[in-house]
Motif scaffolding. Structure first.
Motif, PDB file in Angstrom:
ATOM      1  N   VAL A 219      35.479  35.386  47.316  1.00 60.42           N
ATOM      2  CA  VAL A 219      34.357  34.675  46.679  1.00 60.42           C
ATOM      3  C   VAL A 219      34.729  34.208  45.264  1.00 60.42           C
ATOM      4  N   ASP A 220      35.626  34.942  44.616  1.00 64.58           N
ATOM      5  CA  ASP A 220      36.026  34.531  43.261  1.00 64.58           C
ATOM      6  C   ASP A 220      36.866  33.254  43.280  1.00 64.58           C
ATOM      7  N   PHE A 221      37.446  32.934  44.418  1.00 61.64           N
ATOM      8  CA  PHE A 221      38.232  31.706  44.523  1.00 61.64           C
ATOM      9  C   PHE A 221      37.426  30.583  45.179  1.00 61.64           C
ATOM     10  N   PHE A 222      36.453  30.959  46.003  1.00 62.77           N
ATOM     11  CA  PHE A 222      35.577  29.977  46.655  1.00 62.77           C
ATOM     12  C   PHE A 222      34.127  30.417  46.429  1.00 62.77           C
ATOM     13  N   PRO A 223      33.599  30.193  45.213  1.00 64.96           N
ATOM     14  CA  PRO A 223      32.267  30.711  44.891  1.00 64.96           C
ATOM     15  C   PRO A 223      31.190  30.240  45.872  1.00 64.96           C
ATOM     16  N   ILE A 224      31.480  29.159  46.573  1.00 60.74           N
ATOM     17  CA  ILE A 224      30.526  28.630  47.541  1.00 60.74           C
ATOM     18  C   ILE A 224      30.230  29.653  48.653  1.00 60.74           C
ATOM     19  N   LEU A 225      31.140  30.652  48.800  1.00 61.50           N
ATOM     20  CA  LEU A 225      30.955  31.663  49.851  1.00 61.50           C
ATOM     21  C   LEU A 225      30.105  32.849  49.396  1.00 61.50           C
ATOM     22  N   LYS A 226      29.580  32.771  48.167  1.00 65.15           N
ATOM     23  CA  LYS A 226      29.022  34.016  47.627  1.00 65.15           C
ATOM     24  C   LYS A 226      27.816  34.547  48.403  1.00 65.15           C
ATOM     25  N   MET A 227      27.077  33.650  49.057  1.00 66.38           N
ATOM     26  CA  MET A 227      25.927  34.162  49.807  1.00 66.38           C
ATOM     27  C   MET A 227      26.357  35.009  51.017  1.00 66.38           C
TER      28      MET A 227
END
Ligand code: HEM
Length: 495
Positions: A219-227
């Motif tokens: 998630v730190d590299f692809f914040p879009i995945l945080k959910m």
């Protein structure tokens, strides 16, 4: 639809979007040089399992100001004292924000924590409170007897291990000391015990949390995945975080119950409750819980792992250990047997040992990641707004242009050099520099010196299984802090 199914269906779309962002970002700016990013993942493969080492190698090729794309996140890597000065002195305000890792969102910690808040009013208030009640010279002087007591307990424990010829885990033992120094300072209670049979609820949860927070999180590299929290790290972090907060709540509630009936403890909790009762809007109970939380996370492992490295280096280099010990013995000849914090200035070699340890083994090899508040021009390049800034203090500490024989443990170099870690000498900034410099620096400085001094003044140290000093594994592993590959376990011998 459960999280996993939604994640599987959306993943290709998210990656395509991420790739488009990666490429457009690169074309439109004059970013500092760096390796060309692969589609979607950017330069993630360049990191390896020891990113501080991989980025040090890359900066030899691309220079002390380098840019990378870590997933979708533009990252600027700073790897020289001059460049660090540009960032944390000349443009300190512009880079004073934080890039927020996903784990810091546990229990909304990022919204209340001194470490993660942007450098605005709320952050300033927390820095002021912690300085006034904990880290000012007056507060530290007044709390010295408490630290002396904790060091005495540490020595009693080592003495018991001498009698039973038991090896001690130096890092684990130092961690217990630090937990108790902080818990006694704040709440007038011990949160931990040296003997492994007693309850270790607090320490176990802090340790587990640090382990989880030290894992690389997609998630730190692809914040879009945080959910989706695909690795479940935030969920597990929330569990530990909740247990730690429950312990703080218990202590606060007990204190509130006794406040009207018994005399005051005159500890940090008393003072903070007072402050809270004076002005709830300025400092509420949640601020207090998160302040305790951050101080235990930031102030235990950093100090204990530095102490472990210092002991390991001294045992690995017996002539340096002897030199440090004879300096202490000479000073102590005419004094009481226990070192006082006011003795530290008279122990230049011991101070040099701590500096040399922090040069070679900074617990936070990239500091705590900063973030640019707006676009900043540096040497003709653009550091874009929201770029994550990693300052590779590990690479600076081992740069052969700055240090002779940089990989060798040579405390002597600091006897001649007028270099200190207070944030003014950018070749040695293990505590950071500028407005975000570590607020616990002075406490860490005192603890490191008195603990190391006491351990080498009173005991000699033998490696387990008659291992020879030159055969020790001095390798490191990357996590929330830079740890030893193999924990240091040694048998104390009474001197
Ligand atoms: C060897 C010991 C320690 C080292 C090497 C260390 C290092 C650091 C570093 C590198 C930072 C970030 C600086 C930056 O962003 O530029 C930091 C921040 C911080 N440290 Fe320490 N630290 C140590 C001990 C402590 C102790 C004992 C405490 C408190 C009990 C503490 C509390 C904090 C806090 C609250 C922050 C966040 C400050 C902010 O963001 O404004 N640290 N530390």
């Amino acid at each position: 639809m459960d999280n996993y199914l939604a994640f599987t269906l959306l993943f290709p779309f998210l990656l395509a979007t991420a790739y488009a962002i990666t490429i457009s970002g690169r074309r439109n700016s004059r970013l500092p040089p760096g390796p060309f990013p692969f589609p979607i993942i950017g330069n993630l493969l360049h990191l390896g399992d020891k990113p501080h080492q991989s980025l040090a190698t890359l900066s030899k090729r691309y220079g002390p100001l380098m840019s990378l794309k870590l997933g979708t996140r533009t990252t600027i890597v700073v790897s020289s004292p001059d460049m660090a000065k540009e960032f944390f002195q000349k443009h300190d305000h512009s880079f004073s924000s934080r890039s927020i890792p996903d784990m810091s969102r546990l229990l909304d910690h990022d919204k209340y924590s001194m470490v993660w808040l942007p450098a605005g009013d709320q952050w300033r208030r927390l820095r002021r409170i912690s300085k006034e009640y904990m880290f000012s010279v007056q507060r530290l002087d007044a709390s010295e007897p408490l630290r002396q007591k904790k060091v005495k307990e540490l020595l009693d424990h080592v003495n018991c291990c001498c009698t039973s010829e038991k090896a001690v885990n130096i890092g684990g033992m130092a961690f217990t000391t630090l937990v108790n120094v902080l818990s006694e300072f704040m709440f007038s209670v011990d949160f931990d015990q040296y003997d492994s049979l007693s309850s270790q609820e607090f320490k176990d949860n802090v340790w587990t949390l640090m382990e989880i927070a030290g894992k690389p999180n997609i998630v730190d590299f692809f914040p879009i995945l945080k959910m989706f929290d695909p690795q479940g790290l935030l969920r597990r972090g929330n569990l530990c975080g909740r247990k730690i907060m429950t312990i703080f709540d218990r202590v606060i509630d007990q204190r509130l119950q006794t406040l009207s009936t018994s005399s005051t403890n005159n500890d940090v909790l008393d003072m903070l409750l007072n402050l809270n009762q004076k002005d709830e809007s300025m400092f509420n109970r949640n601020d207090m819980r998160h302040l305790f939380f951050v101080l235990f996370i930031a102030g235990t492992d950093t100090v204990s792992s530095t102490l472990e490295w210092a002991m390991a280096e001294l045992i690995h280099n017996p002539s340096k250990l002897e030199k440090a010990r004879s300096e202490i013995t000479k000073l102590m000849e005419n004094k009481k047997n226990i070192i006082q914090e006011s003795d530290i200035p008279q122990l230049p070699y011991l101070q040099a040992v701590i500096k040399e340890t922090l040069r070679l083994h900074p617990p936070a090899p990239f500091l705590v990641p900063h973030q640019a508040i707006h676009d900043v021009e540096i040497l003709g390049f653009t550091v874009p707004k929201k770029a994550q800034i990693l300052c590779n203090v590990w690479a600076i500490g081992r740069d052969p242009k700055l240090w002779s024989h940089p990989k060798m443990f040579m405390p002597e170099r600091f006897l001649e050099l007028k270099v200190d870690y207070g944030g003014q000498d950018f070749e040695l900034i293990p505590f950071g520099a500028g407005r975000r410099i570590c607020p616990g620096l002075n406490m860490a400085h005192r603890m490191l010196h008195i603990m190391l001094c006491s351990l080498i003044q009173n005991f000699d140290w033998k490696l387990e299984g008659n291992m020879r000093a030159q055969d020790m594994d001095m390798g490191e592993k990357f996590g929330l802090t830079l740890q030893r590959n193999v924990p240091l376990k040694t048998i104390p011998l009474r001197l």
